[in-house]
Design a protein around this motif. Structure first.
Motif, short mmCIF file in Angstrom:
data_model
loop_
_atom_site.label_atom_id
_atom_site.label_comp_id
_atom_site.label_asym_id
_atom_site.label_seq_id
_atom_site.Cartn_x
_atom_site.Cartn_y
_atom_site.Cartn_z
N GLN A 106 1.38 -1.42 0.04
CA GLN A 106 0.21 -0.01 0.36
C GLN A 106 0.74 1.05 -0.18
O GLN A 106 0.46 2.12 -0.62
CB GLN A 106 -0.70 -0.05 1.34
CG GLN A 106 -2.16 -0.48 1.11
CD GLN A 106 -2.97 -0.01 0.09
OE1 GLN A 106 -2.97 0.49 -0.26
NE2 GLN A 106 -4.28 -1.03 0.04
N ALA A 107 2.49 1.69 0.77
CA ALA A 107 3.24 2.63 0.71
C ALA A 107 3.31 2.59 -0.80
O ALA A 107 3.52 3.40 -1.38
CB ALA A 107 3.94 2.05 1.70
N LYS A 108 3.84 1.67 -1.35
CA LYS A 108 4.49 1.62 -2.63
C LYS A 108 3.44 2.09 -3.76
O LYS A 108 4.03 2.83 -4.21
CB LYS A 108 5.10 0.27 -2.99
CG LYS A 108 5.22 -0.01 -4.90
CD LYS A 108 5.62 -1.50 -4.80
CE LYS A 108 5.79 -1.44 -6.71
NZ LYS A 108 6.89 -1.16 -6.65
N LYS A 109 1.77 1.87 -3.38
CA LYS A 109 1.00 2.29 -3.98
C LYS A 109 1.06 3.75 -3.72
O LYS A 109 1.00 4.43 -5.14
CB LYS A 109 -0.39 1.58 -4.34
CG LYS A 109 -1.46 1.57 -5.30
CD LYS A 109 -2.55 1.27 -4.25
CE LYS A 109 -3.83 1.12 -5.53
NZ LYS A 109 -4.79 0.27 -5.37
N ARG A 110 1.11 4.35 -2.64
CA ARG A 110 0.48 5.68 -2.49
C ARG A 110 1.61 6.62 -3.49
O ARG A 110 1.33 7.28 -3.63
CB ARG A 110 0.40 5.65 -1.18
CG ARG A 110 -0.45 5.26 -0.40
CD ARG A 110 -0.69 5.38 1.36
NE ARG A 110 -2.00 4.31 1.48
CZ ARG A 110 -2.13 4.86 3.19
NH1 ARG A 110 -0.85 6.06 3.63
NH2 ARG A 110 -2.74 4.62 3.78
N ALA A 111 3.44 5.98 -3.16
CA ALA A 111 4.43 7.18 -3.30
C ALA A 111 4.10 6.59 -4.89
O ALA A 111 4.46 7.82 -5.61
CB ALA A 111 5.09 5.92 -2.65
N GLU A 112 3.46 5.59 -5.66
CA GLU A 112 3.64 5.84 -7.45
C GLU A 112 2.08 6.81 -7.56
O GLU A 112 2.08 7.26 -8.24
CB GLU A 112 2.92 4.68 -7.69
CG GLU A 112 4.04 3.76 -7.35
CD GLU A 112 4.01 2.21 -7.83
OE1 GLU A 112 3.02 1.78 -8.26
OE2 GLU A 112 4.82 0.66 -7.65
#
Length: 378
Positions: A258-264
Motif C-alpha cells: 500500500q505504501a508503494k502504491k501511495r508513493a506511485e
C-alpha cells in the motif's frame, strides 16, 4: 496480531457513511423487528480491509444491509468474544488465536453445504490453516500474507552501495548493517508475536519456540538493534515509507505494498520495495468465523459464500493488496497483484514461510517483559 491494514482515508469515509446509512435504515424499520433482522448482517473486521464495491454488490443482490464495524488490534476482538454477546454475525480473526478460542466454544461450525463457493478454497492454504483449526470446521480464510521488510530503494543504495540486496533478516539483526541506516529512519512492528519469531528464525531456532532460554536469546538479539530504531509502531511505517520519511520497516506485506502504491500515486519519486527474507518469514491468516451467539447466521453464510466467488475475492485482493485463500480467483487478479512475489510468493519461498501458535500465559509474560526491555533499551 496488531494493526496490519493500510489506512485508506477514502475507504474509511465510505464505510462510515455506509454504517450511518445502515443505522438510519434500521431506525426506519424499528416497527418491524423481524424484517430488520432478516435483512441485516453485522460484520467486525480490520480497518480498511474490504473493497466497498463488494459490500454494495452483496446488498444489491441479497437485500441484506451490512453494518460494518472495524477494529485495529486482535486483542479487542478477543475481549469481545470472551465476554459473549458480541452483537456480530461475522468476525475476522487471525489464525494464531483460533487454538485458544475453539476449545472455549466461541464459534459456530461453518455449514459448508450452504457455502458452495468453498469449492474454490486453496488446498495449501486450507492445509496450513488446519494447524489452527483442525478439519477447517470453524474458520474460512479471507486473506493471508507475510511479515517482511519494506524499504526505500534509493536510500538503501545510497547508504549500503548500489549493489545492495535486501533479502535477509541480517539487515535488521546485523548491528553493523543497521547502524548505517540509523540516520534515515528505521521502524519495526510493536508486536512480540512478529518480532520474536523473526529473531528466533535468524538465530537458527524454532520460530514457534516457547522455551524461555530461546526467547532470552531472541530478546538479546532484539536489544542490539534498539539504538538504531526510530520507532516501534504497527501502522505509522505505511505513510512514513510512502512519503520517503524512513528507509526501512519491518511490516506486513499488504501494508508495505500500500505504501508503494501511495508513493506511485503521489508521484513523489519514492520507490518502495518489499522483501521476504531468505531465512523465512511469518505467514499469517485472517479468516471469517461466526460467533456462537450470532443472530443472523444465515446471512453470515451468504456473505462468506459471496466473497468466495472468484471475481469478488479478486476485487478484494486487488483493492487491499493481499493474497486471498481462493485459488480460483488468481486468473482474475490484476497482474500487479498476481505476479508480485511479495503478495503471491513462488513455491520455493512459500516453503520457507513459517507459522506460529499462541503463547500461553506464562510465556506471554516472559516475552512481554523481554519486549519492554527491548523498547526501553535497558
Amino acid at each position: 496480531m496488531s494493526v496490519r491494514r493500510g489506512r485508506l482515508s477514502e475507504l474509511t469515509s465510505v464505510l462510515k457513511s455506509m454504517a450511518t446509512g445502515a443505522a438510519l435504515g434500521l431506525a426506519l424499520l424499528a416497527g418491524t423487528p423481524a424484517q430488520a433482522q432478516d435483512k441485516e448482517l453485522r460484520i467486525y473486521n480490520w480497518s480498511d480491509y474490504v473493497n466497498p464495491e463488494v459490500l454494495d454488490a452483496f446488498k444489491k443482490e441479497t437485500g441484506i444491509t451490512v453494518v460494518y464495524d472495524t477494529f485495529d488490534q486482535m486483542e479487542t476482538v478477543e475481549t469481545k468474544l470472551l465476554a459473549g454477546k458480541t452483537g456480530y454475525d461475522l468476525v475476522v480473526v487471525t489464525a494464531s488465536f483460533l487454538p485458544r478460542h475453539i476449545p472455549l466454544g466461541l464459534y459456530t461450525p461453518v455449514d459448508t453445504a450452504k457455502v458452495p463457493n468453498l469449492k474454490n478454497a486453496w488446498p495449501e492454504i486450507q492445509q496450513r490453516l488446519s494447524k489452527y483449526d483442525s478439519g477447517n470446521k470453524f474458520a474460512v480464510n479471507y486473506m493471508w500474507g507475510t511479515t517482511g521488510i519494506g524499504y526505500n530503494v534509493a536510500k538503501i543504495k545510497e547508504r549500503l552501495g548500489p549493489d545492495a540486496v535486501i533479502d535477509s533478516w541480517s539487515i535488521l539483526f546485523d548491528a553493523e548493517k543497521l547502524k548505517k541506516l540509523s540516520n534515515c529512519g528505521v521502524h519495526v512492528l510493536d508486536a512480540v508475536e512478529e518480532m520474536f519469531p523473526a529473531a528466533l528464525r535468524y538465530l537458527g531456532l524454532n520460530p514457534d519456540s516457547k522455551a524461555e532460554a530461546d526467547l532470552n536469546k531472541a530478546g538479546e538479539l532484539l536489544r542490539k538493534m534498539r539504538p538504531h530504531i526510530q520507532k516501534f509502531h504497527s501502522s505509522e511505517y505505511i505513510n512514513a515509507l510512502a512519503n520517503g520519511d524512513i528507509c526501512l520497516a519491518v511490516g506486513y506485506s499488504g501494508d508495505i505494498l500500500q505504501a508503494k502504491k501511495r508513493a506511485e500515486e503521489a508521484k513523489n519519486k519514492v520507490e518502495v520495495a518489499y522483501s521476504i527474507p531468505k531465512e523465512g518469514a511469518l505467514m499469517w491468516f485472517d479468516s471469517f468465523v461466526i460467533p456462537k451467539d450470532a443472530a443472523h447466521q444465515e446471512a453470515a453464510l451468504k456473505f462468506i459464500d459471496f466473497v468466495n466467488r472468484p471475481e469478488m475475492a479478486a476485487k478484494n485482493s486487488d483493492f487491499i493488496q493481499y493474497a486471498n485463500g481462493n485459488i480460483a480467483s488468481k486468473p482474475l487478479l490484476s497482474v500487479e497483484v498476481r505476479d508480485n512475489p511479495g503478495v503471491y510468493p513462488p513455491d520455493a519461498v512459500m516453503a520457507r514461510l513459517y507459522t506460529i501458535t499462541p503463547y500461553d500465559q506464562k510465556t506471554q509474560r516472559v516475552v512481554n517483559r523481554l519486549w519492554t526491555r527491548v523498547k526501553s533499551g535497558r
